[in-house]
Design a protein around this motif. Structure first.
Motif, PDB file in Angstrom:
ATOM      1  N   UNK A 190       0.886  -1.164   0.000  1.00 24.91           N
ATOM      2  CA  UNK A 190       0.000   0.000   0.000  1.00 24.91           C
ATOM      3  C   UNK A 190       0.922   1.212   0.000  1.00 24.91           C
ATOM      4  N   UNK A 191       0.914   1.954  -1.075  1.00 23.29           N
ATOM      5  CA  UNK A 191       1.870   3.053  -1.213  1.00 23.29           C
ATOM      6  C   UNK A 191       1.459   4.294  -0.431  1.00 23.29           C
ATOM      7  N   UNK A 192       0.155   4.573  -0.402  1.00 22.88           N
ATOM      8  CA  UNK A 192      -0.293   5.812   0.225  1.00 22.88           C
ATOM      9  C   UNK A 192      -1.760   5.706   0.584  1.00 22.88           C
ATOM     10  N   UNK A 193      -2.130   6.292   1.700  1.00 22.51           N
ATOM     11  CA  UNK A 193      -3.538   6.456   2.064  1.00 22.51           C
ATOM     12  C   UNK A 193      -3.756   7.929   2.366  1.00 22.51           C
ATOM     13  N   UNK A 194      -4.581   8.570   1.589  1.00 26.35           N
ATOM     14  CA  UNK A 194      -4.888   9.984   1.744  1.00 26.35           C
ATOM     15  C   UNK A 194      -6.298  10.103   2.322  1.00 26.35           C
ATOM     16  N   UNK A 195      -6.367  10.235   3.651  1.00 27.90           N
ATOM     17  CA  UNK A 195      -7.675  10.228   4.319  1.00 27.90           C
ATOM     18  C   UNK A 195      -8.516  11.433   3.917  1.00 27.90           C
ATOM     19  N   UNK A 196      -7.885  12.589   3.745  1.00 26.07           N
ATOM     20  CA  UNK A 196      -8.649  13.784   3.381  1.00 26.07           C
ATOM     21  C   UNK A 196      -9.234  13.663   1.980  1.00 26.07           C
ATOM     22  N   UNK A 197      -8.502  13.004   1.075  1.00 22.59           N
ATOM     23  CA  UNK A 197      -8.975  12.831  -0.296  1.00 22.59           C
ATOM     24  C   UNK A 197      -9.787  11.553  -0.463  1.00 22.59           C
ATOM     25  N   UNK A 198      -9.875  10.756   0.613  1.00 23.83           N
ATOM     26  CA  UNK A 198     -10.577   9.471   0.591  1.00 23.83           C
ATOM     27  C   UNK A 198     -10.062   8.581  -0.548  1.00 23.83           C
ATOM     28  N   UNK A 199      -8.724   8.422  -0.591  1.00 22.07           N
ATOM     29  CA  UNK A 199      -8.114   7.557  -1.595  1.00 22.07           C
ATOM     30  C   UNK A 199      -7.006   6.717  -0.972  1.00 22.07           C
ATOM     31  N   UNK A 200      -6.755   5.597  -1.615  1.00 16.89           N
ATOM     32  CA  UNK A 200      -5.675   4.695  -1.222  1.00 16.89           C
ATOM     33  C   UNK A 200      -4.995   4.220  -2.506  1.00 16.89           C
ATOM     34  N   UNK A 201      -3.679   4.266  -2.530  1.00 19.47           N
ATOM     35  CA  UNK A 201      -2.929   3.786  -3.686  1.00 19.47           C
ATOM     36  C   UNK A 201      -2.233   2.486  -3.314  1.00 19.47           C
ATOM     37  N   UNK A 202      -2.523   1.440  -4.055  1.00 18.89           N
ATOM     38  CA  UNK A 202      -1.996   0.104  -3.761  1.00 18.89           C
ATOM     39  C   UNK A 202      -1.415  -0.504  -5.027  1.00 18.89           C
ATOM     40  N   UNK A 203      -0.398  -1.337  -4.838  1.00 19.24           N
ATOM     41  CA  UNK A 203       0.185  -2.046  -5.965  1.00 19.24           C
ATOM     42  C   UNK A 203      -0.708  -3.205  -6.374  1.00 19.24           C
ATOM     43  N   UNK A 204      -0.507  -3.668  -7.602  1.00 25.58           N
ATOM     44  CA  UNK A 204      -1.424  -4.642  -8.194  1.00 25.58           C
ATOM     45  C   UNK A 204      -1.460  -5.967  -7.456  1.00 25.58           C
ATOM     46  N   UNK A 205      -0.358  -6.346  -6.813  1.00 24.86           N
ATOM     47  CA  UNK A 205      -0.313  -7.625  -6.118  1.00 24.86           C
ATOM     48  C   UNK A 205      -0.846  -7.588  -4.703  1.00 24.86           C
ATOM     49  N   UNK A 206      -1.365  -6.436  -4.268  1.00 21.39           N
ATOM     50  CA  UNK A 206      -1.960  -6.339  -2.931  1.00 21.39           C
ATOM     51  C   UNK A 206      -3.197  -7.237  -2.862  1.00 21.39           C
ATOM     52  N   UNK A 207      -3.254  -8.046  -1.824  1.00 22.35           N
ATOM     53  CA  UNK A 207      -4.451  -8.850  -1.595  1.00 22.35           C
ATOM     54  C   UNK A 207      -5.611  -7.915  -1.239  1.00 22.35           C
ATOM     55  N   UNK A 208      -6.771  -8.185  -1.789  1.00 20.55           N
ATOM     56  CA  UNK A 208      -7.931  -7.334  -1.539  1.00 20.55           C
ATOM     57  C   UNK A 208      -8.175  -7.148  -0.046  1.00 20.55           C
ATOM     58  N   UNK A 209      -8.068  -8.198   0.720  1.00 20.51           N
ATOM     59  CA  UNK A 209      -8.311  -8.116   2.164  1.00 20.51           C
ATOM     60  C   UNK A 209      -7.333  -7.161   2.846  1.00 20.51           C
ATOM     61  N   UNK A 210      -6.087  -7.105   2.345  1.00 27.32           N
ATOM     62  CA  UNK A 210      -5.096  -6.189   2.924  1.00 27.32           C
ATOM     63  C   UNK A 210      -5.474  -4.741   2.647  1.00 27.32           C
ATOM     64  N   UNK A 211      -6.035  -4.478   1.487  1.00 30.28           N
ATOM     65  CA  UNK A 211      -6.497  -3.119   1.173  1.00 30.28           C
ATOM     66  C   UNK A 211      -7.683  -2.758   2.068  1.00 30.28           C
ATOM     67  N   UNK A 212      -8.615  -3.678   2.249  1.00 29.57           N
ATOM     68  CA  UNK A 212      -9.743  -3.443   3.142  1.00 29.57           C
ATOM     69  C   UNK A 212      -9.246  -3.123   4.562  1.00 29.57           C
ATOM     70  N   UNK A 213      -8.245  -3.883   5.025  1.00 29.76           N
ATOM     71  CA  UNK A 213      -7.725  -3.704   6.385  1.00 29.76           C
ATOM     72  C   UNK A 213      -7.004  -2.361   6.538  1.00 29.76           C
ATOM     73  N   UNK A 214      -6.256  -1.957   5.506  1.00 24.34           N
ATOM     74  CA  UNK A 214      -5.550  -0.672   5.572  1.00 24.34           C
ATOM     75  C   UNK A 214      -6.550   0.475   5.670  1.00 24.34           C
ATOM     76  N   UNK A 215      -7.656   0.368   4.937  1.00 22.27           N
ATOM     77  CA  UNK A 215      -8.693   1.397   5.029  1.00 22.27           C
ATOM     78  C   UNK A 215      -9.362   1.374   6.406  1.00 22.27           C
ATOM     79  N   UNK A 216      -9.681   0.177   6.889  1.00 19.44           N
ATOM     80  CA  UNK A 216     -10.373   0.044   8.178  1.00 19.44           C
ATOM     81  C   UNK A 216      -9.535   0.592   9.325  1.00 19.44           C
ATOM     82  N   UNK A 217      -8.211   0.474   9.208  1.00 17.32           N
ATOM     83  CA  UNK A 217      -7.330   0.985  10.264  1.00 17.32           C
ATOM     84  C   UNK A 217      -7.463   2.497  10.419  1.00 17.32           C
ATOM     85  N   UNK A 218      -7.958   3.178   9.391  1.00 16.13           N
ATOM     86  CA  UNK A 218      -8.181   4.626   9.456  1.00 16.13           C
ATOM     87  C   UNK A 218      -9.681   4.958   9.548  1.00 16.13           C
ATOM     88  N   UNK A 219     -10.467   3.967   9.997  1.00 10.46           N
ATOM     89  CA  UNK A 219     -11.918   4.116  10.105  1.00 10.46           C
ATOM     90  C   UNK A 219     -12.558   4.470   8.760  1.00 10.46           C
TER      91      UNK A 219
END
Length: 468
Positions: free
Chosen positions: A97-126
Protein backbone atom coordinates in the motif's frame (compact mmCIF):
# COMPACT_ATOMS: atom_id res chain seq x y z
CA UNK A 1 16.62 -17.96 -27.96
CA UNK A 2 14.37 -18.88 -25.06
CA UNK A 3 17.37 -19.76 -22.90
CA UNK A 4 18.91 -16.41 -23.78
CA UNK A 5 15.74 -14.66 -22.63
CA UNK A 6 15.71 -16.58 -19.34
CA UNK A 7 19.36 -15.69 -18.78
CA UNK A 8 18.65 -12.01 -19.40
CA UNK A 9 15.66 -12.13 -17.05
CA UNK A 10 17.76 -13.71 -14.31
CA UNK A 11 20.40 -11.03 -14.75
CA UNK A 12 17.66 -8.39 -14.40
CA UNK A 13 15.55 -9.82 -11.56
CA UNK A 14 17.90 -12.19 -9.79
CA UNK A 15 18.15 -15.95 -10.00
CA UNK A 16 15.45 -16.62 -7.41
CA UNK A 17 12.80 -14.59 -9.23
CA UNK A 18 12.88 -16.52 -12.51
CA UNK A 19 11.47 -20.05 -12.23
CA UNK A 20 11.68 -22.52 -15.10
CA UNK A 21 12.11 -25.90 -13.43
CA UNK A 22 10.35 -27.95 -10.76
CA UNK A 23 6.69 -27.89 -9.84
CA UNK A 24 5.13 -24.69 -11.20
CA UNK A 25 1.54 -25.92 -11.00
CA UNK A 26 0.58 -23.16 -8.56
CA UNK A 27 1.10 -20.74 -11.45
CA UNK A 28 0.26 -22.97 -14.41
CA UNK A 29 -3.12 -24.30 -13.22
CA UNK A 30 -6.20 -22.30 -12.30
CA UNK A 31 -7.81 -22.81 -8.92
CA UNK A 32 -10.83 -24.60 -10.43
CA UNK A 33 -8.31 -27.12 -11.87
CA UNK A 34 -10.02 -26.69 -15.21
CA UNK A 35 -7.20 -25.02 -17.15
CA UNK A 36 -3.56 -26.06 -17.04
CA UNK A 37 -0.68 -24.99 -19.25
CA UNK A 38 3.07 -24.97 -19.45
CA UNK A 39 5.05 -21.75 -19.07
CA UNK A 40 8.43 -20.98 -20.57
CA UNK A 41 9.16 -19.53 -17.16
CA UNK A 42 7.60 -17.71 -14.23
CA UNK A 43 8.98 -14.27 -13.47
CA UNK A 44 8.33 -12.42 -10.21
CA UNK A 45 9.30 -8.76 -10.51
CA UNK A 46 9.32 -6.71 -7.33
CA UNK A 47 8.69 -3.23 -8.73
CA UNK A 48 7.03 -1.45 -11.61
CA UNK A 49 10.45 -0.74 -13.13
CA UNK A 50 11.21 -4.46 -13.07
CA UNK A 51 7.85 -5.24 -14.72
CA UNK A 52 8.73 -2.78 -17.48
CA UNK A 53 12.18 -4.36 -17.90
CA UNK A 54 10.62 -7.84 -18.21
CA UNK A 55 8.16 -6.61 -20.84
CA UNK A 56 10.92 -4.96 -22.87
CA UNK A 57 13.01 -8.13 -22.84
CA UNK A 58 10.05 -10.32 -23.78
CA UNK A 59 9.08 -7.96 -26.61
CA UNK A 60 12.64 -8.00 -27.95
CA UNK A 61 12.50 -11.80 -28.12
CA UNK A 62 8.90 -11.90 -29.44
CA UNK A 63 7.69 -13.86 -26.39
CA UNK A 64 4.14 -13.38 -25.16
CA UNK A 65 3.30 -12.59 -21.54
CA UNK A 66 0.47 -13.85 -19.33
CA UNK A 67 0.01 -11.55 -16.29
CA UNK A 68 -1.23 -13.22 -13.10
CA UNK A 69 -2.38 -11.90 -9.74
CA UNK A 70 -3.83 -14.23 -7.13
CA UNK A 71 -4.79 -16.85 -9.75
CA UNK A 72 -8.37 -16.93 -8.46
CA UNK A 73 -10.06 -16.23 -11.81
CA UNK A 74 -12.90 -18.38 -13.06
CA UNK A 75 -12.48 -18.10 -16.84
CA UNK A 76 -8.92 -19.28 -17.44
CA UNK A 77 -7.55 -15.83 -18.19
CA UNK A 78 -4.47 -15.95 -15.97
CA UNK A 79 -2.75 -19.24 -16.85
CA UNK A 80 -0.45 -19.98 -19.80
CA UNK A 81 -1.35 -22.15 -22.76
CA UNK A 82 0.19 -25.58 -23.35
CA UNK A 83 2.89 -24.39 -25.75
CA UNK A 84 5.65 -23.87 -23.19
CA UNK A 85 6.46 -20.64 -25.02
CA UNK A 86 4.67 -18.04 -22.87
CA UNK A 87 6.16 -16.13 -19.99
CA UNK A 88 4.01 -16.00 -16.89
CA UNK A 89 4.45 -12.72 -15.04
CA UNK A 90 3.36 -12.96 -11.41
CA UNK A 91 2.55 -9.66 -9.69
CA UNK A 92 2.40 -11.07 -6.18
CA UNK A 93 5.60 -9.29 -5.05
CA UNK A 94 4.10 -5.90 -5.94
CA UNK A 95 2.11 -5.94 -2.72
CA UNK A 96 2.56 -2.59 -0.99
CA UNK A 97 0.00 0.00 0.00
CA UNK A 98 1.87 3.05 -1.21
CA UNK A 99 -0.29 5.81 0.23
CA UNK A 100 -3.54 6.46 2.06
CA UNK A 101 -4.89 9.98 1.74
CA UNK A 102 -7.68 10.23 4.32
CA UNK A 103 -8.65 13.78 3.38
CA UNK A 104 -8.98 12.83 -0.30
CA UNK A 105 -10.58 9.47 0.59
CA UNK A 106 -8.11 7.56 -1.59
CA UNK A 107 -5.68 4.69 -1.22
CA UNK A 108 -2.93 3.79 -3.69
CA UNK A 109 -2.00 0.10 -3.76
CA UNK A 110 0.18 -2.05 -5.97
CA UNK A 111 -1.42 -4.64 -8.19
CA UNK A 112 -0.31 -7.62 -6.12
CA UNK A 113 -1.96 -6.34 -2.93
CA UNK A 114 -4.45 -8.85 -1.59
CA UNK A 115 -7.93 -7.33 -1.54
CA UNK A 116 -8.31 -8.12 2.16
CA UNK A 117 -5.10 -6.19 2.92
CA UNK A 118 -6.50 -3.12 1.17
CA UNK A 119 -9.74 -3.44 3.14
CA UNK A 120 -7.72 -3.70 6.38
CA UNK A 121 -5.55 -0.67 5.57
CA UNK A 122 -8.69 1.40 5.03
CA UNK A 123 -10.37 0.04 8.18
CA UNK A 124 -7.33 0.99 10.26
CA UNK A 125 -8.18 4.63 9.46
CA UNK A 126 -11.92 4.12 10.11
CA UNK A 127 -12.51 4.09 6.36
CA UNK A 128 -14.08 1.60 3.98
CA UNK A 129 -12.92 0.07 0.72
CA UNK A 130 -16.19 -1.60 -0.27
CA UNK A 131 -15.14 -4.14 -2.90
CA UNK A 132 -15.98 -7.49 -1.28
CA UNK A 133 -16.09 -11.00 -2.70
CA UNK A 134 -15.58 -14.56 -1.56
CA UNK A 135 -11.95 -14.72 -2.74
CA UNK A 136 -10.93 -11.50 -0.97
CA UNK A 137 -8.34 -13.34 1.13
CA UNK A 138 -6.38 -14.38 -1.97
CA UNK A 139 -7.44 -12.30 -4.99
CA UNK A 140 -5.41 -9.20 -5.85
CA UNK A 141 -6.26 -5.62 -6.73
CA UNK A 142 -4.68 -5.91 -10.16
CA UNK A 143 -6.76 -8.98 -10.97
CA UNK A 144 -9.90 -7.33 -9.60
CA UNK A 145 -9.39 -4.39 -11.94
CA UNK A 146 -8.30 -6.47 -14.93
CA UNK A 147 -11.60 -8.38 -14.71
CA UNK A 148 -13.69 -5.44 -13.42
CA UNK A 149 -14.77 -7.52 -10.43
CA UNK A 150 -18.17 -6.97 -8.86
CA UNK A 151 -18.90 -8.67 -5.56
CA UNK A 152 -21.56 -8.18 -2.94
CA UNK A 153 -21.75 -4.37 -2.61
CA UNK A 154 -22.12 -3.30 -6.25
CA UNK A 155 -25.68 -2.22 -5.48
CA UNK A 156 -24.37 0.70 -3.41
CA UNK A 157 -20.77 1.27 -4.52
CA UNK A 158 -20.45 -0.10 -8.04
CA UNK A 159 -18.00 -2.50 -9.72
CA UNK A 160 -14.22 -2.26 -9.44
CA UNK A 161 -14.31 0.25 -12.31
CA UNK A 162 -16.38 2.69 -10.21
CA UNK A 163 -13.99 2.27 -7.28
CA UNK A 164 -10.85 3.20 -9.22
CA UNK A 165 -9.67 6.78 -9.80
CA UNK A 166 -6.32 6.12 -11.45
CA UNK A 167 -3.91 3.47 -12.71
CA UNK A 168 -0.24 2.82 -13.27
CA UNK A 169 0.26 0.59 -16.31
CA UNK A 170 3.18 -0.98 -18.15
CA UNK A 171 2.47 -0.88 -21.88
CA UNK A 172 3.27 -3.72 -24.31
CA UNK A 173 6.38 -1.76 -25.31
CA UNK A 174 7.64 -1.66 -21.71
CA UNK A 175 6.83 1.99 -21.07
CA UNK A 176 5.25 3.11 -17.80
CA UNK A 177 2.09 5.20 -17.79
CA UNK A 178 1.65 6.98 -14.46
CA UNK A 179 -2.04 7.79 -14.22
CA UNK A 180 -2.37 7.46 -10.45
CA UNK A 181 -3.89 10.86 -9.76
CA UNK A 182 -6.68 10.73 -7.22
CA UNK A 183 -8.87 13.22 -9.08
CA UNK A 184 -12.60 12.76 -9.34
CA UNK A 185 -12.78 15.26 -12.19
CA UNK A 186 -10.23 15.22 -15.00
CA UNK A 187 -11.59 16.12 -18.44
CA UNK A 188 -8.37 15.97 -20.46
CA UNK A 189 -9.03 13.51 -23.24
CA UNK A 190 -9.71 9.80 -23.56
CA UNK A 191 -10.27 7.92 -20.32
CA UNK A 192 -7.33 5.52 -20.50
CA UNK A 193 -8.13 4.17 -17.05
CA UNK A 194 -11.43 2.70 -18.19
CA UNK A 195 -9.72 1.21 -21.24
CA UNK A 196 -7.44 -0.94 -19.11
CA UNK A 197 -10.02 -1.89 -16.47
CA UNK A 198 -11.74 -5.06 -17.67
CA UNK A 199 -9.16 -5.66 -20.43
CA UNK A 200 -7.86 -8.85 -18.73
CA UNK A 201 -4.20 -8.06 -19.35
CA UNK A 202 -4.61 -7.91 -23.14
CA UNK A 203 -3.61 -4.24 -23.51
CA UNK A 204 -0.98 -3.82 -20.80
CA UNK A 205 -0.14 -4.73 -17.23
CA UNK A 206 -1.74 -2.87 -14.33
CA UNK A 207 0.93 -2.37 -11.67
CA UNK A 208 -0.84 -0.02 -9.22
CA UNK A 209 -4.14 1.74 -8.68
CA UNK A 210 -5.59 4.68 -6.78
CA UNK A 211 -8.84 3.55 -5.19
CA UNK A 212 -11.85 5.31 -3.71
CA UNK A 213 -12.49 5.08 0.02
CA UNK A 214 -15.64 5.88 1.99
CA UNK A 215 -16.33 6.74 5.62
CA UNK A 216 -16.94 3.52 7.53
CA UNK A 217 -20.63 3.05 8.36
CA UNK A 218 -21.61 3.53 11.99
CA UNK A 219 -23.95 0.55 11.93
CA UNK A 220 -24.77 -2.46 9.79
CA UNK A 221 -27.83 -4.68 9.88
CA UNK A 222 -27.99 -8.09 8.21
CA UNK A 223 -30.87 -10.52 7.80
CA UNK A 224 -32.05 -13.58 5.94
CA UNK A 225 -35.58 -13.49 4.56
CA UNK A 226 -37.61 -16.37 3.13
CA UNK A 227 -39.50 -15.79 -0.13
CA UNK A 228 -41.96 -18.13 -1.81
CA UNK A 229 -40.89 -17.06 -5.30
CA UNK A 230 -38.30 -15.12 -7.22
CA UNK A 231 -41.00 -12.60 -8.13
CA UNK A 232 -41.45 -11.94 -4.41
CA UNK A 233 -37.69 -11.46 -4.02
CA UNK A 234 -37.68 -8.85 -6.80
CA UNK A 235 -40.61 -7.07 -5.17
CA UNK A 236 -38.75 -7.16 -1.85
CA UNK A 237 -35.78 -5.51 -3.55
CA UNK A 238 -38.00 -2.67 -4.75
CA UNK A 239 -39.44 -2.21 -1.27
CA UNK A 240 -35.95 -2.22 0.27
CA UNK A 241 -34.70 0.37 -2.21
CA UNK A 242 -37.70 2.59 -1.54
CA UNK A 243 -37.33 2.36 2.24
CA UNK A 244 -33.55 2.30 2.66
CA UNK A 245 -32.28 4.09 -0.45
CA UNK A 246 -28.51 4.11 -0.73
CA UNK A 247 -28.23 2.54 2.74
CA UNK A 248 -29.07 -0.79 1.12
CA UNK A 249 -25.61 -2.22 0.44
CA UNK A 250 -26.28 -5.91 -0.11
CA UNK A 251 -29.11 -7.92 -1.64
CA UNK A 252 -28.28 -11.53 -2.45
CA UNK A 253 -30.62 -14.32 -3.51
CA UNK A 254 -30.16 -18.10 -3.17
CA UNK A 255 -32.42 -20.90 -4.33
CA UNK A 256 -33.28 -23.87 -2.16
CA UNK A 257 -30.92 -26.29 -3.90
CA UNK A 258 -27.94 -23.95 -3.50
CA UNK A 259 -28.39 -23.85 0.27
CA UNK A 260 -29.14 -27.58 0.41
CA UNK A 261 -25.64 -28.18 -0.97
CA UNK A 262 -24.22 -25.99 1.80
CA UNK A 263 -26.20 -28.01 4.37
CA UNK A 264 -24.93 -31.27 2.85
CA UNK A 265 -21.24 -30.38 2.69
CA UNK A 266 -20.97 -27.91 5.57
CA UNK A 267 -23.48 -29.18 8.15
CA UNK A 268 -21.74 -27.17 10.87
CA UNK A 269 -23.12 -23.95 9.34
CA UNK A 270 -26.46 -23.06 10.90
CA UNK A 271 -29.30 -22.19 8.51
CA UNK A 272 -31.75 -20.32 10.75
CA UNK A 273 -34.67 -20.37 8.29
CA UNK A 274 -34.39 -23.98 7.22
CA UNK A 275 -35.19 -25.09 3.65
CA UNK A 276 -36.93 -22.41 1.58
CA UNK A 277 -37.75 -21.98 -2.13
CA UNK A 278 -35.76 -18.74 -2.17
CA UNK A 279 -33.73 -17.02 0.52
CA UNK A 280 -32.64 -13.38 0.40
CA UNK A 281 -29.63 -12.04 2.30
CA UNK A 282 -29.95 -8.30 2.72
CA UNK A 283 -27.70 -5.79 4.43
CA UNK A 284 -28.15 -2.15 5.35
CA UNK A 285 -25.25 0.19 6.23
CA UNK A 286 -26.13 3.32 8.17
CA UNK A 287 -24.10 6.48 8.69
CA UNK A 288 -26.39 7.89 11.39
CA UNK A 289 -26.65 5.42 14.30
CA UNK A 290 -27.37 1.83 15.18
CA UNK A 291 -30.80 2.81 16.50
CA UNK A 292 -31.67 4.46 13.21
CA UNK A 293 -30.41 1.47 11.24
CA UNK A 294 -32.46 -0.94 13.34
CA UNK A 295 -35.61 1.15 13.01
CA UNK A 296 -35.31 1.28 9.21
CA UNK A 297 -34.49 -2.43 9.00
CA UNK A 298 -37.29 -3.58 11.26
CA UNK A 299 -39.77 -1.32 9.46
CA UNK A 300 -38.70 -2.81 6.14
CA UNK A 301 -39.11 -6.39 7.31
CA UNK A 302 -42.48 -5.66 8.93
CA UNK A 303 -43.76 -4.09 5.71
CA UNK A 304 -42.47 -7.06 3.71
CA UNK A 305 -44.32 -9.47 6.00
CA UNK A 306 -47.53 -7.44 5.78
CA UNK A 307 -47.33 -7.37 1.98
CA UNK A 308 -46.69 -11.10 1.80
CA UNK A 309 -43.28 -10.69 0.16
CA UNK A 310 -41.60 -12.77 2.87
CA UNK A 311 -42.94 -15.33 5.30
CA UNK A 312 -40.02 -15.57 7.72
CA UNK A 313 -36.85 -13.67 8.60
CA UNK A 314 -33.79 -13.97 10.84
CA UNK A 315 -31.97 -10.79 11.87
CA UNK A 316 -28.32 -10.90 12.97
CA UNK A 317 -27.97 -9.54 16.49
CA UNK A 318 -24.19 -9.30 16.46
CA UNK A 319 -21.26 -8.93 14.09
CA UNK A 320 -20.54 -12.61 14.59
CA UNK A 321 -24.05 -13.57 13.51
CA UNK A 322 -23.80 -11.26 10.51
CA UNK A 323 -20.59 -12.97 9.43
CA UNK A 324 -22.30 -16.34 9.85
CA UNK A 325 -25.13 -15.32 7.51
CA UNK A 326 -22.67 -14.11 4.89
CA UNK A 327 -20.66 -17.30 5.33
CA UNK A 328 -23.70 -19.29 4.20
CA UNK A 329 -23.85 -17.30 0.97
CA UNK A 330 -20.10 -17.46 0.37
CA UNK A 331 -20.01 -21.22 0.95
CA UNK A 332 -22.20 -21.99 -2.07
CA UNK A 333 -19.32 -22.16 -4.60
CA UNK A 334 -17.30 -24.32 -2.21
CA UNK A 335 -20.26 -26.65 -1.69
CA UNK A 336 -20.68 -26.91 -5.45
CA UNK A 337 -17.03 -27.83 -5.80
CA UNK A 338 -17.46 -30.56 -3.18
CA UNK A 339 -20.50 -31.88 -5.05
CA UNK A 340 -18.52 -32.19 -8.28
CA UNK A 341 -17.62 -30.34 -11.44
CA UNK A 342 -20.34 -28.01 -12.68
CA UNK A 343 -21.13 -25.67 -15.54
CA UNK A 344 -20.93 -22.07 -14.33
CA UNK A 345 -22.72 -19.09 -15.82
CA UNK A 346 -21.97 -15.57 -14.60
CA UNK A 347 -24.73 -13.60 -16.31
CA UNK A 348 -26.31 -10.16 -16.09
CA UNK A 349 -29.97 -9.40 -16.75
CA UNK A 350 -32.37 -6.53 -16.16
CA UNK A 351 -33.66 -7.22 -12.64
CA UNK A 352 -37.23 -7.13 -13.91
CA UNK A 353 -36.52 -9.99 -16.33
CA UNK A 354 -34.80 -12.36 -13.92
CA UNK A 355 -37.90 -14.27 -12.72
CA UNK A 356 -39.08 -14.94 -16.30
CA UNK A 357 -35.56 -15.94 -17.37
CA UNK A 358 -35.14 -18.37 -14.48
CA UNK A 359 -38.60 -19.93 -14.89
CA UNK A 360 -38.30 -20.51 -18.63
CA UNK A 361 -34.64 -21.54 -18.65
CA UNK A 362 -35.01 -23.88 -15.66
CA UNK A 363 -37.89 -25.57 -17.46
CA UNK A 364 -36.00 -25.86 -20.74
CA UNK A 365 -32.94 -27.36 -19.08
CA UNK A 366 -34.97 -29.89 -17.08
CA UNK A 367 -36.93 -30.92 -20.14
CA UNK A 368 -33.75 -31.62 -22.10
CA UNK A 369 -31.72 -33.15 -19.26
CA UNK A 370 -34.08 -34.82 -16.75
CA UNK A 371 -32.66 -34.76 -13.25
CA UNK A 372 -30.39 -31.79 -13.89
CA UNK A 373 -29.81 -29.70 -10.76
CA UNK A 374 -29.78 -25.91 -10.87
CA UNK A 375 -27.80 -23.76 -8.46
CA UNK A 376 -29.22 -20.25 -8.79
CA UNK A 377 -27.72 -17.55 -6.60
CA UNK A 378 -26.12 -14.15 -6.85
CA UNK A 379 -26.36 -10.41 -6.58
CA UNK A 380 -30.01 -9.79 -7.36
CA UNK A 381 -29.66 -6.12 -6.45
CA UNK A 382 -27.51 -5.42 -9.51
CA UNK A 383 -28.95 -8.07 -11.82
CA UNK A 384 -25.95 -10.44 -11.63
CA UNK A 385 -26.99 -14.09 -11.38
CA UNK A 386 -24.69 -17.08 -10.96
CA UNK A 387 -26.75 -19.61 -12.86
CA UNK A 388 -24.90 -22.87 -12.42
CA UNK A 389 -25.75 -26.35 -13.65
CA UNK A 390 -24.94 -29.50 -11.67
CA UNK A 391 -25.12 -32.94 -13.29
CA UNK A 392 -28.02 -35.23 -12.31
CA UNK A 393 -27.37 -37.00 -9.03
CA UNK A 394 -25.39 -40.20 -9.50
CA UNK A 395 -24.05 -39.19 -12.91
CA UNK A 396 -20.31 -38.71 -13.48
CA UNK A 397 -19.97 -34.93 -13.20
CA UNK A 398 -16.79 -34.71 -15.27
CA UNK A 399 -18.31 -36.79 -18.05
CA UNK A 400 -21.46 -34.66 -18.04
CA UNK A 401 -19.42 -31.48 -18.30
CA UNK A 402 -17.28 -32.83 -21.16
CA UNK A 403 -20.20 -34.08 -23.22
CA UNK A 404 -22.93 -31.54 -22.46
CA UNK A 405 -21.31 -28.20 -21.59
CA UNK A 406 -21.50 -26.79 -25.12
CA UNK A 407 -25.20 -27.65 -25.46
CA UNK A 408 -26.02 -26.32 -21.97
CA UNK A 409 -24.18 -23.08 -22.70
CA UNK A 410 -25.96 -22.69 -26.02
CA UNK A 411 -29.36 -22.99 -24.37
CA UNK A 412 -28.52 -20.69 -21.45
CA UNK A 413 -26.76 -17.99 -23.48
CA UNK A 414 -29.54 -17.93 -26.07
CA UNK A 415 -32.00 -17.34 -23.24
CA UNK A 416 -29.80 -14.66 -21.66
CA UNK A 417 -29.64 -12.65 -24.88
CA UNK A 418 -33.36 -13.16 -25.53
CA UNK A 419 -34.02 -11.49 -22.17
CA UNK A 420 -31.68 -8.56 -22.88
CA UNK A 421 -28.75 -9.80 -20.81
CA UNK A 422 -24.99 -10.34 -20.97
CA UNK A 423 -23.06 -13.62 -20.93
CA UNK A 424 -20.50 -12.19 -18.47
CA UNK A 425 -21.28 -9.97 -15.50
CA UNK A 426 -18.19 -9.94 -13.28
CA UNK A 427 -15.90 -12.91 -14.02
CA UNK A 428 -14.65 -11.74 -17.41
CA UNK A 429 -14.16 -13.65 -20.66
CA UNK A 430 -10.69 -15.25 -20.47
CA UNK A 431 -10.51 -18.37 -22.61
CA UNK A 432 -13.74 -19.86 -21.26
CA UNK A 433 -16.07 -17.48 -23.14
CA UNK A 434 -13.79 -16.18 -25.88
CA UNK A 435 -15.55 -17.99 -28.70
CA UNK A 436 -18.97 -17.14 -27.29
CA UNK A 437 -18.02 -13.46 -27.20
CA UNK A 438 -16.90 -13.62 -30.84
CA UNK A 439 -20.27 -15.15 -31.79
CA UNK A 440 -22.55 -13.01 -29.67
CA UNK A 441 -20.98 -9.55 -29.32
CA UNK A 442 -22.16 -6.89 -31.74
CA UNK A 443 -19.85 -7.00 -34.78
CA UNK A 444 -19.10 -3.28 -34.64
CA UNK A 445 -18.13 -3.57 -30.98
CA UNK A 446 -15.80 -6.47 -31.83
CA UNK A 447 -14.28 -4.47 -34.68
CA UNK A 448 -13.55 -1.56 -32.34
CA UNK A 449 -12.10 -3.85 -29.66
CA UNK A 450 -9.79 -5.56 -32.16
CA UNK A 451 -8.65 -2.20 -33.52
CA UNK A 452 -7.73 -1.05 -30.01
CA UNK A 453 -5.85 -4.29 -29.36
CA UNK A 454 -3.90 -3.98 -32.62
CA UNK A 455 -3.07 -0.32 -31.99
CA UNK A 456 -1.80 -0.78 -28.45
CA UNK A 457 -0.29 -4.27 -28.79
CA UNK A 458 0.77 -4.63 -32.44
CA UNK A 459 2.96 -7.66 -31.69
CA UNK A 460 0.05 -9.40 -29.96
CA UNK A 461 2.19 -10.33 -26.95
CA UNK A 462 -0.14 -9.30 -24.10
CA UNK A 463 -2.16 -12.31 -22.90
CA UNK A 464 -2.89 -13.55 -26.43
CA UNK A 465 -5.99 -15.60 -27.25
CA UNK A 466 -7.80 -14.22 -24.22
CA UNK A 467 -10.90 -12.04 -24.38
CA UNK A 468 -10.65 -11.39 -28.15
Amino acid sequence: MTQALLSELRATLGQAQVLSEGDLSAYERDWRKRYAGKALGVVRPGSTAEVAAVVRLAAAHGVSIVPQGGNTGLVGGGVPDASGAQLLLSLQRLNRVRELDAANLTLTAEAGCILQAVQAAAAAQQLLFPLSLAAEGSCTIGGNLAANAGGTQVLRYGNARELCLGLEVVTPQGKIWDGLGGLRKDNTGYDLRDLYIGSEGTLGIITAATLKLYPAPLAQMTALAACASLEAAVALLGLAQARAGSSLTGFEVMNGFALSLVAKHFPQLTQPLGPQPWTVLLELSDSESEAHARAVFEGLLEAALEQGLIHDAAVAESLEQSHALWHLRESIPLAQSEEGLNIKHDIALPVSRIPAFVASTDAALRARWPGIRLVDFGHLGDGNLHYNVQAPEGMDAAAFLRSQERAVNELVFDAVLAHGGSISAEHGIGQLKREELARRKHPVALELMRAIKKALDPQGLMNPNRLI
